[in-house]
Design an enzyme around this catalytic site. Structure first.
Site, PDB file in Angstrom:
ATOM      1  N   ASP B 241      12.936 -12.637 -14.774  1.00 38.58           N
ATOM      2  CA  ASP B 241      11.598 -13.230 -14.783  1.00 38.58           C
ATOM      3  C   ASP B 241      11.759 -14.723 -15.027  1.00 38.58           C
ATOM      4  O   ASP B 241      12.861 -15.201 -15.296  1.00 38.58           O
ATOM      5  CB  ASP B 241      10.703 -12.580 -15.843  1.00 38.58           C
ATOM      6  CG  ASP B 241       9.238 -12.532 -15.375  1.00 38.58           C
ATOM      7  OD1 ASP B 241       8.751 -13.571 -14.879  1.00 38.58           O
ATOM      8  OD2 ASP B 241       8.603 -11.470 -15.485  1.00 38.58           O
ATOM      9  N   ASP B 264      13.969 -18.848 -12.260  1.00 37.65           N
ATOM     10  CA  ASP B 264      12.833 -19.172 -11.404  1.00 37.65           C
ATOM     11  C   ASP B 264      13.249 -18.827  -9.981  1.00 37.65           C
ATOM     12  O   ASP B 264      14.069 -19.514  -9.385  1.00 37.65           O
ATOM     13  CB  ASP B 264      12.497 -20.659 -11.541  1.00 37.65           C
ATOM     14  CG  ASP B 264      11.359 -21.058 -10.620  1.00 37.65           C
ATOM     15  OD1 ASP B 264      10.848 -20.194  -9.867  1.00 37.65           O
ATOM     16  OD2 ASP B 264      10.982 -22.239 -10.639  1.00 37.65           O
ATOM     17  N   LEU B 300     -10.921 -19.452   1.128  1.00 39.48           N
ATOM     18  CA  LEU B 300     -10.033 -20.297   1.941  1.00 39.48           C
ATOM     19  C   LEU B 300     -10.526 -21.734   2.013  1.00 39.48           C
ATOM     20  O   LEU B 300      -9.747 -22.677   1.893  1.00 39.48           O
ATOM     21  CB  LEU B 300      -9.922 -19.717   3.361  1.00 39.48           C
ATOM     22  CG  LEU B 300      -9.030 -20.538   4.298  1.00 39.48           C
ATOM     23  CD1 LEU B 300      -7.577 -20.461   3.870  1.00 39.48           C
ATOM     24  CD2 LEU B 300      -9.186 -20.083   5.746  1.00 39.48           C
ATOM     25  N   ASN B 351      -8.520  -9.185   1.379  1.00 43.54           N
ATOM     26  CA  ASN B 351      -9.363  -9.219   0.187  1.00 43.54           C
ATOM     27  C   ASN B 351     -10.011 -10.582   0.088  1.00 43.54           C
ATOM     28  O   ASN B 351      -9.340 -11.609   0.252  1.00 43.54           O
ATOM     29  CB  ASN B 351      -8.530  -8.916  -1.068  1.00 43.54           C
ATOM     30  CG  ASN B 351      -9.407  -8.486  -2.226  1.00 43.54           C
ATOM     31  OD1 ASN B 351     -10.572  -8.133  -2.046  1.00 43.54           O
ATOM     32  ND2 ASN B 351      -8.848  -8.521  -3.420  1.00 43.54           N
ATOM     33  N   TYR B 357      -2.782 -14.792  -0.976  1.00 45.46           N
ATOM     34  CA  TYR B 357      -2.102 -13.618  -1.517  1.00 45.46           C
ATOM     35  C   TYR B 357      -1.922 -12.551  -0.442  1.00 45.46           C
ATOM     36  O   TYR B 357      -0.825 -12.000  -0.254  1.00 45.46           O
ATOM     37  CB  TYR B 357      -2.928 -13.067  -2.685  1.00 45.46           C
ATOM     38  CG  TYR B 357      -2.308 -11.895  -3.405  1.00 45.46           C
ATOM     39  CD1 TYR B 357      -1.231 -12.062  -4.270  1.00 45.46           C
ATOM     40  CD2 TYR B 357      -2.823 -10.602  -3.229  1.00 45.46           C
ATOM     41  CE1 TYR B 357      -0.676 -10.990  -4.940  1.00 45.46           C
ATOM     42  CE2 TYR B 357      -2.269  -9.516  -3.898  1.00 45.46           C
ATOM     43  CZ  TYR B 357      -1.200  -9.712  -4.754  1.00 45.46           C
ATOM     44  OH  TYR B 357      -0.648  -8.648  -5.409  1.00 45.46           O
ATOM     45  N   LYS B 361       1.478 -10.975   1.176  1.00 48.51           N
ATOM     46  CA  LYS B 361       1.787  -9.561   1.039  1.00 48.51           C
ATOM     47  C   LYS B 361       1.883  -8.866   2.404  1.00 48.51           C
ATOM     48  O   LYS B 361       2.642  -7.906   2.579  1.00 48.51           O
ATOM     49  CB  LYS B 361       0.725  -8.874   0.163  1.00 48.51           C
ATOM     50  CG  LYS B 361       0.778  -9.336  -1.305  1.00 48.51           C
ATOM     51  CD  LYS B 361       2.118  -8.998  -1.966  1.00 48.51           C
ATOM     52  CE  LYS B 361       2.149  -9.314  -3.441  1.00 48.51           C
ATOM     53  NZ  LYS B 361       3.438  -8.985  -4.060  1.00 48.51           N
ATOM     54  N   THR B 392      -3.734  -2.570 -14.915  1.00 47.40           N
ATOM     55  CA  THR B 392      -2.757  -3.381 -15.668  1.00 47.40           C
ATOM     56  C   THR B 392      -3.510  -4.281 -16.617  1.00 47.40           C
ATOM     57  O   THR B 392      -4.743  -4.273 -16.669  1.00 47.40           O
ATOM     58  CB  THR B 392      -1.923  -4.260 -14.717  1.00 47.40           C
ATOM     59  OG1 THR B 392      -2.819  -5.150 -14.055  1.00 47.40           O
ATOM     60  CG2 THR B 392      -1.163  -3.443 -13.700  1.00 47.40           C
TER      61      THR B 392
END
Lengths: 427, 451, 284
Positions: B241, B264, B300, B351, B357, B361, B392
């Protein structure tokens, strides 16, 4: 029978970022910080549940309850509970001395691996009851009859309720370390500007090292802090020039809060091992601890500066290893104060000092400043006394490893009580 | 992060209230526990047409200690245990007419399906069909399975595995996965296996024993769950991480006896550094899980370059660079390596506010499919997992309404757990999944989004 | 010569009270009296307290200055006797010389004898030396000479000139800095028995003409010697001159310099540099 010795390998290190006093770690104890540091080291090298030969660490400011600080930290860590531990204390030299002790046992074959470390907090420092009150209480404790108790209690005074806060002063001289350093700075005519320049370099070098990820595998964040809180990447000689001197007196005072290390909280640890132990576990060998030397000076009656002992230790170490001061690729000179570093370098350059004090025919000479504290040092990172040695050992070991095989580095750490601990590392 | 509504609906008074009000009644899903049998009850295996897998499936089930009952017993019977799984071998389909047999077998069997039961249909890929009629019949199963998944209640799922001729040896691992509690939140999905050398003698309890797995973004959330599940399955986990997450990362690594690496992943030399460390410290890596990801949501038109660039750099470019570095560095990827990328439902369905994002993906899916042939040549695999609504710390911060709606918009009427994603990844990491390559497995409870 | 052996140390507060009451009407020459005690051993509890207040390490040997504490009550008794020509209140300790032939063990039985001598002329009055001799097993092992100045007093005709100066080097480098708290006088009084009011509080000091309480000269000397613990010859002479009074509280510095096989010392005010004590430590 004298067993053949071997050189201890430095496998790696871990520390938590150093915090300014009463900052991010204000509520953390020495044990909290040392445990977190050990756990970070365990996580980095997959040592969960493993037994290392010995864990050696210490703190300069220590509570009475922390009489077994290192062992308690081991018990709270992910290391095997069967890992023995002991405390050491050699003021600011604690961390390096701990590494030397571990390395020596490895060299003698008494252990195969060990962790050396140190921790210090000035935020959670031990506050003692007033000395007079303590005596009354001890007397009360010894009293066996009612009369004796009453007599002991008769010694109570309201003024005794004031606690005793530890002062960063030498017990024998009553002078703060900074005052001592100021005397040395004046004697060696160390100017304000060169101190400020060294300070700026330290901050810039440390910031650059962080930026290039150098500390990614040397530092584990703690309590929300991921870089040393004292670090000021944007500091400059101009900014530092505005600070008022805090140590020394009068016109000649040059030492400010900027070119002196602040009170700091933090902890560090270094994993040392035999080459075989490291190889069995596919762990890296960054460097070897080749040799070390301590020295002490009479700063009370002998006229030598409190923090000048490394100047005496280094020539002994060089002589024993057949080296000159110039035979190093990196120099890690602990920046207790910028003036301390500069006075030490100046002493090595001084024919008079080297002849009269060190008994040398020729001065040790000057060093290539571009090899000095290349990733910053205590002025930027801060200086949690016992944690500084571990920070420096791990940093230098990694530097040497990056530079390739056969590189050599010198560590010089001055300590309270007029002491110095120096060591040689080789990749 | 408990599902208060699910707990309520399954409580005494909650059962009555939700039933009478006709509210959704999300089930408590059967999830994998070490030592648990593959299925908690009997299974039935049926076929539509002259299939080639029925015997193999029966043997596989019996090997796993499952009682296999005859379709005849199921048909019309009302006694005996409810079925834990219904398997249909549809590899014998020649045309739509054969589908009637599928219906004949499935209808009574599904009626007797136990809570958290499994319907698994196995068929040939439509693309390999000998005739349009055969292709139509094979494709029809897709609609059948997806619809049936929506009809099932009580945490039961329906999935389809496509088995090309010659890929039969690749079947066992995926079948076991879909039947097990590991696939609790995988529903209405189609997985295609390919022919591969599947190593024998896998340790079912700890299939990753002796393997080294690297997981990025392992300090918290789904990444931490992945690290824990891979470790539970026997792998030594190298938890990666960003340096700033080092404290939690160390905790995760220490909990599972793994190794923490602060890195990183967007750094220029991150892939090389990781590869070097994996070689030096662990002799290479068997399983690579690209989990690290960030969100920087904005519409956007309002999105600045920094948001766009940072999401692309972390979520997509870093996966490409690190995978390439591992491929290029001799000895970094061990034979039979597994690369698993975490994509997202957003990358499939899109989405609002997540152009960056979702793009990253979706890009992952393109990457996985494009790399699959090369990985296959190396005897390795690369796959993606696309989580849906996973409960989460991040979703816990969402407004209650958004969170409740988001978590119910799927056939299982609840959000998934990080462990569901982790189990799917662990499945793809197993030696037995050698025949699963270039696939995107959604872990979404058959979300209505992008289905 | 009259020698009086006392069974116990005289009570100091009573002596100081008597001294104050009988200050007037004194004169004449020094009495030829000697006061003595035999078989005196140090009280371990008092010794421990003394060591702590003066910062001596507690060991099996008496601190170099400790026999003075044993002898001092006898000296006070001598000075408060009506036969003593000078009034004790107002006497200023200006010089103290201690010679030790060897370290004295804590448990040794000591014979003490004190007397006065050297009534001398000083530019601002007269001085008198109070001497002490300490013997163990019949042999003298320790002696001291404390010179007191009585301002405005006059020594008898033909008296010698007083000798109150000690020569030391430049002593530029401070070795230590002490914060001397305002109760330093009370603390030393408690462990030494020297309850002279000028040391105890500002109020009592004012009554005797000092603006504030002043530190005991013998405490300053003791503390300076304590700072040199472990660096003193076994057979040694320590000769100090007390210069300006050390007002309480103060921050002072101690400077030390190796000289003549021993040390030169100076205790000065940390800021003003006012000299409180200078002295020499020499092997004998």
């Amino acid at each position: 029978m004298a067993a053949p010795t071997r050189k201890a390998a430095i496998v790696g290190g871990n520390r938590i970022p150093f915090a300014r006093s009463n900052g991010a770690y204000a509520r953390a104890s020495n044990q909290d910080m040392l445990t977190a540091t050990l756990d970070g080291l365990v996580a980095r090298f997959g040592l969960q549940g493993q037994q290392v030969g010995e864990v050696v660490a210490g703190a300069v400011l220590k509570h009475a309850r922390d009489f077994n600080l290192t062992r308690e930290s081991v018990l709270g860590s992910r290391l095997s509970a069967a890992t023995p531990a002991y405390d050491v204390q050699q003021a600011c030299g604690t961390g390096l001395e701990a590494a030397v002790l571990v390395a020596n046992k490895i060299a003698l074959g008494q252990i195969e691996s060990g962790i050396a470390g140190g921790t210090d907090t000035t935020s959670d420092a031990p506050v003692a009851v007033n000395e007079d009150l303590r005596r009354v209480l001890m007397e009360l404790n010894r009293a066996k009859t009612v009369q004796q108790r009453l007599k002991a209690l008769a010694g109570l005074r309201p003024g005794q309720l004031a606690p005793e806060i530890p002062r960063n002063a030498e017990p024998r001289t009553g002078l703060a370390m900074g005052d001592h350093a100021a005397i040395t700075a004046r004697e060696w005519e160390i100017g304000r500007e060169e101190q400020d320049e060294l300070t700026v370099r330290s901050h810039q070098a440390l910031a650059a090292a962080y930026d290039r990820g150098f500390f990614d595998d040397l530092v584990t964040p703690f309590l929300g802090l991921s870089r040393d809180a004292n670090l000021r990447p944007d500091t400059s000689v101009e900014k530092l020039a505005k600070l008022k001197p805090v140590f020394g007196q009068g016109e000649g005072a040059t030492m400010t809060a900027g070119n002196s290390t602040p009170l700091t909280d933090g902890a560090s640890a270094v994993l040392l091992a035999s080459d075989e132990w490291a190889a069995e576990r596919d762990l890296p060998v960054l460097a070897h601890l080749v040799d070390a030397q301590t020295a002490a000076v009479d700063y009370v009656h002998g006229g030598e500066g409190l923090l000048m002992a490394p100047a005496y230790a280094v020539p002994v170490l060089l002589e024993r290893n057949g080296l000159t001061l110039q035979d190093f690729d990196f120099y890690e000179v602990h920046e207790a104060f910028a003036s301390t570093v500069l006075a030490t370098l100046k002493a090595w350059e001084s024919p008079a000092f080297c002849k009269e004090k060190l008994g040398l025919d020729a001065p040790l000479g000057s060093i290539d400043r571009s090899k000095l504290n290349v990733n910053g040092s205590s002025l930027a990172a801060g200086h949690p006394f016992a944690a500084t040695g571990g920070r420096i050992v791990a940093t230098l070991a990694k530097l040497l490893h990056e530079a390739g095989p056969g590189k050599r580095g010198l560590i010089s750490i001055c300590a309270a009580g007029g002491q110095g601990v120096v060591a040689i590392l080789e990749s | 992060m408990s599902d208060w509504y699910r707990d309520f609906a399954n409580s005494g008074v909650g059962t009555t209230i939700t039933k009478q009000l006709g509210l959704p009644r999300p089930a408590v899903l059967r999830r994998h526990e070490p030592g648990q049998p593959l299925l908690p009850g009997p299974a039935v295996v049926g076929s539509a047409g002259e299939g080639r897998l029925r015997d193999e499936l029966t043997r596989l089930l019996r090997d796993a200690g499952v009682t296999v009952v005859s379709p005849a017993t199921v048909d019309g019977g009302t006694d005996g245990d409810r079925l834990a799984a219904v398997l249909l071998d549809a590899t014998g389909l020649t045309g739509p007419a054969d589908l009637a047999a599928a219906h004949d077998f499935l209808a009574p069997a599904v009626k007797r399906l136990a809570p958290s039961g499994r319907v698994l249909v196995l068929a040939d890929p439509p693309a390999d069909a000998a005739s349009p009629a055969q292709a139509a019949a094979r494709q029809a199963l897709d609609g059948l399975v997806r619809s049936l998944a929506k009809e099932l209640r009580g945490g039961a799922t329906a999935n389809l595995v496509q088995v090309p001729l010659g890929a039969e040896a690749s079947l066992a691992g995926p079948v076991r996965f879909f039947l097990s509690g590991r696939a609790a939140y995988v529903d209405g999905q189609v997985l295609t296996v390919t022919a591969a050398d599947v190593p024998a003698g896998e340790d079912r309890e700890r299939p990753l024993t002796g393997k080294v797995a690297v997981v990025t973004g392992a300090a918290r959330g789904i990444g931490a769950a992945i690290a824990k599940v891979l470790s539970r399955d026997g792998a030594h986990v190298v938890a990666v991480d960003v340096p700033a997450a080092g404290e939690q990362l160390a905790q995760v690594a220490n909990e599972i006896g793994g190794t923490a690496v602060a890195l990183d992943i967007t750094g220029a030399d991150a892939g090389t550094r990781l590869a070097q460390q994996l070689i030096a410290r662990h002799g290479g890596v068997d399983v690579v899980v690209h989990n690290a990801g960030i969100t920087r949501d904005k519409l956007l038109v309002n999105m600045d370059a920094a948001r766009w660039n940072s999401v692309m750099a972390v979520n997509l470019q870093a996966q490409l660079d690190i995978t390439q570095a591992l491929l290029d560095t001799e000895g970094a990827l061990k034979p039979g390596a597994r690369v698993i990328s975490v994509s997202s439902q957003s990358g499939i369905a899109g989405n609002r506010g997540q152009t960056n994002y979702a793009a990253s993906k979706a890009g992952i899916i393109g990457m996985v499919r494009a790399w699959a042939p090369e990985f296959a040549r190396r005897g390795a695999t690369i796959n993606a997992v696309a989580p849906g609504f996973i409960v989460t710390e991040m979703t816990a911060k969402m407004p209650l309404g958004t969170r409740e709606v988001g978590s119910r918009l799927n056939s299982l009427q609840q959000g998934g757990l990080p462990v569901d994603v982790a189990e799917t990844i662990a499945f793809l990491a197993q030696p037995g999944s050698a025949g699963v390559n270039g696939q995107v497995v959604r872990v979404c409870g058959q979300s209505v989004l992008g289905a | 010569m009259a020698r009086t052996v006392l069974d116990a140390a005289p009570a100091m507060p009573a002596l100081f009270a008597r001294a104050a009451l009988t200050a007037r009407g004194r004169g004449g020459d020094l009495p030829d009296t000697r006061l003595a005690r035999v078989g005196v051993t140090a009280d371990p509890a008092q010794l421990a307290d003394y060591a702590r207040v003066c910062r001596f390490p507690l060991s099996d040997a008496l601190p170099l200055t400790f026999p003075h504490v044993l002898a001092f009550p006898l000296q006070v008794a001598l000075m408060t006797d009506r036969a003593f020509p000078l009034a004790l209140p107002g006497l200023v300790h200006v010089r103290n010389r201690i010679e030790a032939d060897r370290p004295i063990g804590v448990g040794e039985a000591l014979d003490l004898e004190v007397w006065a001598e050297r009534f001398a002329t000083h530019r601002s009055g007269a001085t008198v030396d109070l001497c002490a001799s300490v013997s163990a097993g019949g042999a003298e092992v320790w002696r001291s000479r404390s010179t007191y100045l009585a301002r405005g007093a006059s020594a008898p005709e033909g008296a010698p000139a007083s000798d109150v100066d000690v020569e030391v080097g430049a002593l530029e480098r401070p070795a230590a800095q002490w914060r001397v708290p305002d109760d330093a006088g009370r603390r030393y009084a408690k462990v030494s028995g020297d309850v002279n009011p000028i040391h105890l509080s500002g109020l009592t000091a004012k009554a005797f003409g000092f603006k504030r309480a002043i530190a005991h000269g013998m405490w300053v000397k003791a503390r300076a010697l304590a700072a040199l613990s472990g660096r003193l010859p076994d057979a040694v002479a320590v000769d100090v001159a007390f210069r300006k009074p050390l007002f309480l509280p103060s921050t002072v510095t101690l400077s030390t310099e190796e000289a003549g096989g021993g040390w030169d010392l100076a205790v000065r005010n940390a800021t003003a540099g006012t000299e409180h004590l200078i002295g020499t430590v020499r092997p004998t």
